[in-house]
Write a protein that holds these residues in place. Structure first.
Motif, mmCIF file in Angstrom:
data_model
loop_
_atom_site.group_PDB
_atom_site.id
_atom_site.type_symbol
_atom_site.label_atom_id
_atom_site.label_comp_id
_atom_site.label_asym_id
_atom_site.label_seq_id
_atom_site.Cartn_x
_atom_site.Cartn_y
_atom_site.Cartn_z
ATOM 1 N N HIS A 142 0.829 -1.211 0.000
ATOM 2 C CA HIS A 142 0.000 0.000 0.000
ATOM 3 C C HIS A 142 0.866 1.265 0.000
ATOM 4 O O HIS A 142 0.465 2.292 -0.548
ATOM 5 N N ALA A 143 2.061 1.173 0.594
ATOM 6 C CA ALA A 143 2.988 2.308 0.557
ATOM 7 C C ALA A 143 3.432 2.584 -0.877
ATOM 8 O O ALA A 143 3.566 3.737 -1.293
ATOM 9 N N TYR A 208 -5.161 4.122 -6.903
ATOM 10 C CA TYR A 208 -3.999 3.892 -6.042
ATOM 11 C C TYR A 208 -4.161 4.587 -4.684
ATOM 12 O O TYR A 208 -3.717 4.051 -3.663
ATOM 13 N N TYR A 209 -4.809 5.748 -4.648
ATOM 14 C CA TYR A 209 -5.103 6.380 -3.359
ATOM 15 C C TYR A 209 -6.012 5.486 -2.510
ATOM 16 O O TYR A 209 -5.804 5.330 -1.306
ATOM 17 N N ARG A 213 -5.066 3.851 1.214
ATOM 18 C CA ARG A 213 -5.833 4.017 2.455
ATOM 19 C C ARG A 213 -6.079 2.692 3.161
ATOM 20 O O ARG A 213 -6.188 2.640 4.383
ATOM 21 N N GLN A 214 -6.165 1.622 2.373
ATOM 22 C CA GLN A 214 -6.325 0.299 2.986
ATOM 23 C C GLN A 214 -5.113 -0.055 3.851
ATOM 24 O O GLN A 214 -5.210 -0.885 4.761
ATOM 25 N N GLY A 215 -3.979 0.560 3.555
ATOM 26 C CA GLY A 215 -2.766 0.241 4.287
ATOM 27 C C GLY A 215 -2.509 1.095 5.510
ATOM 28 O O GLY A 215 -1.563 0.824 6.269
ATOM 29 N N ASN A 280 -4.989 -5.353 -3.875
ATOM 30 C CA ASN A 280 -5.429 -5.619 -5.242
ATOM 31 C C ASN A 280 -4.214 -5.928 -6.120
ATOM 32 O O ASN A 280 -3.466 -5.031 -6.485
ATOM 33 N N HIS A 281 -4.023 -7.191 -6.472
ATOM 34 C CA HIS A 281 -2.862 -7.614 -7.261
ATOM 35 C C HIS A 281 -2.769 -6.887 -8.597
ATOM 36 O O HIS A 281 -1.666 -6.651 -9.104
ATOM 37 N N ASP A 282 -3.911 -6.547 -9.181
ATOM 38 C CA ASP A 282 -3.907 -5.945 -10.513
ATOM 39 C C ASP A 282 -3.152 -4.620 -10.547
ATOM 40 O O ASP A 282 -2.597 -4.239 -11.585
#
Length: 306
Positions: A142-143, A208-209, A213-215, A280-282
């Motif tokens: 996520h970073a 990507y934002y 945020r999930q991280g 999300n791997h994609d």
């Protein structure tokens, strides 16, 4: 006597300096030292008139890092910081590779090229910030995404400025115009095409934002607050650009100090840690071609190798 690293952050990284007010003194100093190195590398590419000499300088910096034998005080300090925090030197080498690509005329064709570039010049900076922020290992994917998102915002903001330097980061498959056409700005069909490409860049940044945020759950509270503010202020550049009609030919979109204060307070008040979700791997598929990314890329559980 001024601390050169803190001075560099205050002068060139105003958004990050603003957000760093929420960090500890030690974290601010470490972040400033990292920023000083990244800024210095970027300035070699942007401010050296002789591009062949700039390439030679950047190659020299790489060699100093690889051998662990610095001949410049900024390289030396980065290697000390790397040792203190366990920052892999490969991240710095990737950054230099990304910056070095700006020494040639830039004319991306595909979205994947855009994302790959954003990772090299900013996603790896997110990785290098992780130990400074005391992030848990689960948050590194996520970073990367926060760095990519911020770079995409940069690209959307600086279309005309970059074109004047011979750089068109907007993929040809999105805009269908050359760097020269953007600078010349005489064909009435150019602006709508470029504006649409900027809109797509901001939409991509938003993906990507959202992942970044999930991280935030993997950051301790103090670091989390600083990153929430940094992200909110940086993202607002794109929001404001779109709100003002994507008029890229009118110069940079900026956020006032009053705007930053409002964004900081409102986002800190409203922020809630999100429910745990797999990465999300994609989002990282375009990065699979980068040498060494396999070691950092998602495992089967969606977390990067350490």
């Amino acid at each position: 006597m001024k601390n050169p690293a803190l001075h560099s952050l205050a002068t060139h990284g105003k958004t990050f300096k603003f957000a760093s007010l929420l960090l500890s003194k030690g974290q601010v100093e470490q972040a400033a030292r990292l920023y000083q190195f990244c800024r210095w590398v970027d300035d070699i590419a942007d401010e050296t008139q002789d591009k062949s000499f700039a390439k030679e300088m950047l190659d020299n910096v790489k060699q100093q890092i690889i051998t662990g034998k610095p001949r410049h005080k900024i390289t030396e300090d980065f290697l000390i910081l790397s040792g203190e925090l366990g920052i892999p030197i490969n991240h710095a080498l990737t950054l230099i590779d990304g910056v070095s690509s700006d020494l040639n005329d830039v004319a991306f064709v595909t979205e994947d090229e855009l994302i790959e570039y954003a990772y090299k010049v900013a996603g790896v900076v997110g990785l290098m910030m992780c130990p400074i922020l005391d992030a848990k290992p689960q948050g590194t994917a996520h970073a990367i995404d926060l760095g990519i998102a911020m770079q995409l915002t940069n690209i959307a903001r600086d279309v005309m400025e970059d074109a004047q330097l011979g750089r068109r980061y907007l993929p040809l498959e999105w805009c269908g115009v050359s760097t020269h056409q953007i600078v010349e700005d005489s064909d009435t069909t150019v602006r709508p095409q470029v504006m649409q490409a900027i809109r797509r860049t901001l939409a991509l940044a938003e993906c990507y934002y959202q992942s970044a945020r999930q991280g935030y759950r993997y950051l301790p509270p103090q670091s989390r607050r600083a990153i929430v503010v940094a992200e909110a202020v940086y993202r607002e550049i794109g929001v404001k650009l779109e709100r003002q009609g994507l008029r890229y030919w009118q110069g940079r979109t900026t956020i006032t100090l009053g705007g930053k204060l409002w964004l900081a307070s409102s986002n800190l008040i409203s922020f809630k840690v999100r429910e745990k979700a797999p990465h999300n791997h994609d989002l990282h598929k375009p990065l699979s071609k980068i040498v060494g990314f396999d070691r950092l890329g998602p495992k089967s559980n969606g977390l990067p190798h350490q």
